[in-house]
Design a protein around this motif. Sequence first.
Motif, PDB file in Angstrom:
ATOM      1  N   PHE A 330      -4.776   5.069  -7.099  1.00 52.74           N
ATOM      2  CA  PHE A 330      -4.156   4.437  -8.261  1.00 52.74           C
ATOM      3  C   PHE A 330      -4.681   5.058  -9.555  1.00 52.74           C
ATOM      4  O   PHE A 330      -3.924   5.232 -10.520  1.00 52.74           O
ATOM      5  CB  PHE A 330      -4.437   2.930  -8.245  1.00 52.74           C
ATOM      6  N   VAL A 331      -5.968   5.400  -9.588  1.00 53.38           N
ATOM      7  CA  VAL A 331      -6.528   6.049 -10.769  1.00 53.38           C
ATOM      8  C   VAL A 331      -5.888   7.423 -10.978  1.00 53.38           C
ATOM      9  O   VAL A 331      -5.538   7.805 -12.104  1.00 53.38           O
ATOM     10  CB  VAL A 331      -8.056   6.176 -10.628  1.00 53.38           C
ATOM     11  N   ILE A 332      -5.707   8.173  -9.888  1.00 58.04           N
ATOM     12  CA  ILE A 332      -5.108   9.509  -9.975  1.00 58.04           C
ATOM     13  C   ILE A 332      -3.660   9.422 -10.453  1.00 58.04           C
ATOM     14  O   ILE A 332      -3.221  10.190 -11.325  1.00 58.04           O
ATOM     15  CB  ILE A 332      -5.195  10.213  -8.616  1.00 58.04           C
ATOM     16  N   ILE A 333      -2.906   8.461  -9.920  1.00 57.13           N
ATOM     17  CA  ILE A 333      -1.490   8.324 -10.284  1.00 57.13           C
ATOM     18  C   ILE A 333      -1.349   7.968 -11.759  1.00 57.13           C
ATOM     19  O   ILE A 333      -0.527   8.554 -12.486  1.00 57.13           O
ATOM     20  CB  ILE A 333      -0.818   7.264  -9.387  1.00 57.13           C
ATOM     21  N   THR A 334      -2.132   7.017 -12.236  1.00 54.69           N
ATOM     22  CA  THR A 334      -2.014   6.618 -13.639  1.00 54.69           C
ATOM     23  C   THR A 334      -2.465   7.732 -14.578  1.00 54.69           C
ATOM     24  O   THR A 334      -1.894   7.914 -15.662  1.00 54.69           O
ATOM     25  CB  THR A 334      -2.854   5.363 -13.893  1.00 54.69           C
ATOM     26  N   PHE A 335      -3.465   8.504 -14.177  1.00 52.85           N
ATOM     27  CA  PHE A 335      -3.907   9.630 -15.013  1.00 52.85           C
ATOM     28  C   PHE A 335      -2.801  10.666 -15.152  1.00 52.85           C
ATOM     29  O   PHE A 335      -2.498  11.138 -16.262  1.00 52.85           O
ATOM     30  CB  PHE A 335      -5.160  10.257 -14.405  1.00 52.85           C
ATOM     31  N   GLN A 409      -7.207   2.242 -17.062  1.00 49.31           N
ATOM     32  CA  GLN A 409      -8.468   1.535 -17.272  1.00 49.31           C
ATOM     33  C   GLN A 409      -8.610   0.351 -16.324  1.00 49.31           C
ATOM     34  O   GLN A 409      -9.715   0.052 -15.839  1.00 49.31           O
ATOM     35  CB  GLN A 409      -8.557   1.060 -18.725  1.00 49.31           C
ATOM     36  N   ILE A 410      -7.502  -0.337 -16.035  1.00 51.82           N
ATOM     37  CA  ILE A 410      -7.560  -1.460 -15.099  1.00 51.82           C
ATOM     38  C   ILE A 410      -8.044  -1.002 -13.729  1.00 51.82           C
ATOM     39  O   ILE A 410      -8.968  -1.586 -13.135  1.00 51.82           O
ATOM     40  CB  ILE A 410      -6.181  -2.141 -15.000  1.00 51.82           C
ATOM     41  N   PHE A 411      -7.445   0.067 -13.220  1.00 52.74           N
ATOM     42  CA  PHE A 411      -7.832   0.544 -11.888  1.00 52.74           C
ATOM     43  C   PHE A 411      -9.246   1.150 -11.906  1.00 52.74           C
ATOM     44  O   PHE A 411      -9.997   1.003 -10.941  1.00 52.74           O
ATOM     45  CB  PHE A 411      -6.818   1.573 -11.386  1.00 52.74           C
ATOM     46  N   THR A 412      -9.613   1.797 -13.015  1.00 55.22           N
ATOM     47  CA  THR A 412     -10.954   2.386 -13.091  1.00 55.22           C
ATOM     48  C   THR A 412     -12.021   1.296 -13.068  1.00 55.22           C
ATOM     49  O   THR A 412     -12.992   1.358 -12.294  1.00 55.22           O
ATOM     50  CB  THR A 412     -11.092   3.233 -14.367  1.00 55.22           C
ATOM     51  N   PHE A 413     -11.864   0.268 -13.907  1.00 52.19           N
ATOM     52  CA  PHE A 413     -12.860  -0.804 -13.932  1.00 52.19           C
ATOM     53  C   PHE A 413     -12.799  -1.658 -12.676  1.00 52.19           C
ATOM     54  O   PHE A 413     -13.811  -2.274 -12.292  1.00 52.19           O
ATOM     55  CB  PHE A 413     -12.662  -1.656 -15.185  1.00 52.19           C
ATOM     56  N   LEU A 414     -11.642  -1.712 -12.027  1.00 51.83           N
ATOM     57  CA  LEU A 414     -11.576  -2.400 -10.731  1.00 51.83           C
ATOM     58  C   LEU A 414     -12.443  -1.667  -9.706  1.00 51.83           C
ATOM     59  O   LEU A 414     -13.163  -2.307  -8.923  1.00 51.83           O
ATOM     60  CB  LEU A 414     -10.125  -2.465 -10.257  1.00 51.83           C
ATOM     61  N   ALA A 415     -12.389  -0.316  -9.738  1.00 51.57           N
ATOM     62  CA  ALA A 415     -13.255   0.463  -8.846  1.00 51.57           C
ATOM     63  C   ALA A 415     -14.728   0.240  -9.194  1.00 51.57           C
ATOM     64  O   ALA A 415     -15.582   0.107  -8.294  1.00 51.57           O
ATOM     65  CB  ALA A 415     -12.906   1.945  -8.937  1.00 51.57           C
ATOM     66  N   PHE A 416     -15.056   0.180 -10.505  1.00 51.56           N
ATOM     67  CA  PHE A 416     -16.435  -0.108 -10.915  1.00 51.56           C
ATOM     68  C   PHE A 416     -16.887  -1.463 -10.371  1.00 51.56           C
ATOM     69  O   PHE A 416     -17.996  -1.603  -9.830  1.00 51.56           O
ATOM     70  CB  PHE A 416     -16.556  -0.119 -12.442  1.00 51.56           C
ATOM     71  N   THR A 417     -16.011  -2.455 -10.531  1.00 55.34           N
ATOM     72  CA  THR A 417     -16.375  -3.818 -10.138  1.00 55.34           C
ATOM     73  C   THR A 417     -16.650  -3.906  -8.639  1.00 55.34           C
ATOM     74  O   THR A 417     -17.670  -4.477  -8.214  1.00 55.34           O
ATOM     75  CB  THR A 417     -15.246  -4.782 -10.521  1.00 55.34           C
ATOM     76  N   ILE A 418     -15.751  -3.337  -7.840  1.00 54.39           N
ATOM     77  CA  ILE A 418     -15.934  -3.408  -6.390  1.00 54.39           C
ATOM     78  C   ILE A 418     -17.179  -2.647  -5.961  1.00 54.39           C
ATOM     79  O   ILE A 418     -17.958  -3.101  -5.097  1.00 54.39           O
ATOM     80  CB  ILE A 418     -14.679  -2.862  -5.676  1.00 54.39           C
ATOM     81  N   THR A 419     -17.405  -1.474  -6.575  1.00 57.70           N
ATOM     82  CA  THR A 419     -18.565  -0.661  -6.188  1.00 57.70           C
ATOM     83  C   THR A 419     -19.873  -1.377  -6.501  1.00 57.70           C
ATOM     84  O   THR A 419     -20.775  -1.467  -5.648  1.00 57.70           O
ATOM     85  CB  THR A 419     -18.516   0.693  -6.909  1.00 57.70           C
ATOM     86  N   ALA A 454      -7.519  14.552  -9.983  1.00 58.54           N
ATOM     87  CA  ALA A 454      -6.509  14.314 -11.019  1.00 58.54           C
ATOM     88  C   ALA A 454      -6.283  15.554 -11.881  1.00 58.54           C
ATOM     89  O   ALA A 454      -5.185  15.761 -12.399  1.00 58.54           O
ATOM     90  CB  ALA A 454      -6.930  13.133 -11.891  1.00 58.54           C
ATOM     91  N   LEU A 455      -7.323  16.380 -12.032  1.00 62.48           N
ATOM     92  CA  LEU A 455      -7.199  17.593 -12.857  1.00 62.48           C
ATOM     93  C   LEU A 455      -6.494  18.730 -12.135  1.00 62.48           C
ATOM     94  O   LEU A 455      -6.312  19.804 -12.725  1.00 62.48           O
ATOM     95  CB  LEU A 455      -8.582  18.052 -13.308  1.00 62.48           C
ATOM     96  N   PHE A 456      -6.115  18.530 -10.882  1.00 65.77           N
ATOM     97  CA  PHE A 456      -5.371  19.575 -10.169  1.00 65.77           C
ATOM     98  C   PHE A 456      -3.988  19.795 -10.766  1.00 65.77           C
ATOM     99  O   PHE A 456      -3.456  20.910 -10.727  1.00 65.77           O
ATOM    100  CB  PHE A 456      -5.211  19.214  -8.694  1.00 65.77           C
ATOM    101  N   ILE A 457      -3.373  18.752 -11.311  1.00 68.38           N
ATOM    102  CA  ILE A 457      -1.973  18.819 -11.743  1.00 68.38           C
ATOM    103  C   ILE A 457      -1.750  19.878 -12.819  1.00 68.38           C
ATOM    104  O   ILE A 457      -0.810  20.682 -12.710  1.00 68.38           O
ATOM    105  CB  ILE A 457      -1.499  17.430 -12.212  1.00 68.38           C
TER     106      ILE A 457
END
Length: 586
Positions: A330-335, A409-419, A454-457
Amino acid sequence: MSNATMEIESDDINHNPSPITNYPPKHGSIHKNMDSDSKNPPSNEISIPNEPEIDHSQDDDDLSDDAQEKQYEEELDDVDTLQQIQADISKPPGTAEMPQHISAHSKRAIFLSKIPFFRQSKQPKKPKTRRLKTYEILKFADKWDILLMIVGLIAAIIAGGLFPVMLYLYRGVTNNLVDMGKFQRNITSDSSIIEQSGQCFIVPNTTGETETPQEAILGIIRYYVIIGFSSILCYWIAWSTWLLAAERQVRRIRYALFRNILRQEIGWFDVHNAGELSTRLIDDLDKIKNGINEQVPDFISLVSRMLGALIYALVTGWKLTLVFLSISPFVIITFNLTVLVIVKYTMKEIKAFAAASSIAQEVIQNIRTVTAFHSQAKEEERFAKNLTLAKTIGIKKGLYIGLSQCLSQIFTFLAFTITFWYGPQLVRTECTHYTAGSVIVVFIACMIATMSTALFIPNFQSFAEALSSGSYVFEIIDLQTKIDAMSDEGDKPGQIIGDIEFDNVTFTFPARQEISVLNNLSLKIPSGKTVALVGASGCGKSTIIQLIQRFYDPDQGRVLLDGKDIKTLNVAWLRSHIGIVSQEPV
């Protein structure tokens, strides 16, 4: 002394033969004078009338099957016309079953014509260009370029692979920082952690290790310095070698492209405009350069960094790694969605501002005319209209970018929270495998792997543009010309008399193949004879001269010089023996 004669046999010219008065021959060279305002009036006049108009008024029965089908397809676009056709078709006697069959077929045609997928395009199809394979973009590389690229690839792999080593050292630093916190809580280093019944306990340490956390951190810092300088060196080698190899290859490609463009016959330039060729020489070559320069080592280093970080994270703590990676897509797609929105609306903004700038430039250049007609208010309205369009595009761009950034940012902080929720749980329950340093390192490694992916694109986009542009450029480079003025092939006679003959020549221009300029033209021009070609504009006067120069080859018939077909002569030799002042001098 008898005068020289001229024989003319042409389907077009014979309709309106004009008198020919001969001048006595002068010198034995080829003279071509197309200036009708010459001081000496032409004595030999060949009147070439316009082509007779073709009567296209034919019955529908005389049309070919293809023409009828094309006409019917155009008429099917109108539903009312189609219904009238169906009504007319259903009335012929003796065909009781035919109307139903035709009506059903016509209804299917109407239904399918409304679907965009089945709708037939009326625009002519462009010829397909062969798509290059990935390695073919490097076809102009020599052995030194290949060596530079191999060295650069190795350096890029090492530069990306140093990141997991840095994570390993960072893990040690973090663990020692935690130990320093334990000292502050009066927990000495003479203790260790054991696991019993799913819980961790601190027990005395009898190993006798006396190294303090501060000393351990200072020892790790030395390795950080070594890794830092090694990374700088590897990145410099990777980038510089590929940039140097790209410059060398693009220089050869640019030279080969320009050289082969000059080798093409005039007919090829008739169907390729100058803007397209200029684009090939500038924009397309820049895209090729962007696809084979620093983008390649950047992509390789990203892949190496991503794989190294991911492998290290799985080895260090596979459970926590899998939990983080569940949110990574989800982070990659939104980026990437943010990048696409920025690119799309930035291009629209540029076009809108370019339109407004063109209006301003036009008004300023013609300010006297604008002032004379008192059109300032009208021009202000035109300029403001384009600025309003740019403003609307900018507002949409801001809204969509904000929405994309919000989701990212939602998906990034969601990953932070779970980790950081699951990490302490693992530290308490699996303390022999998970430490505070392990949790932090796994988190950083997963973030780096996600962002590197994400930087591959952008790199993929540069590679795709390079392959697409390379397809057109290499197609032109590999194009074989029909009339090669730079070739040494062809006869070079020792002497030339100058007798010219057209033998049943038929010719059409490549850009206008539906219009025949010369039809079965037969013409003899002896050496030393002054000849004037007279006729309306577009009747083929200049075309005859261009055929003698072999700018074009006739579709049928032959052009002879001293009895030899000029196709058998060397092109450069032929043109070097022709003197001409054309109506479009350089």
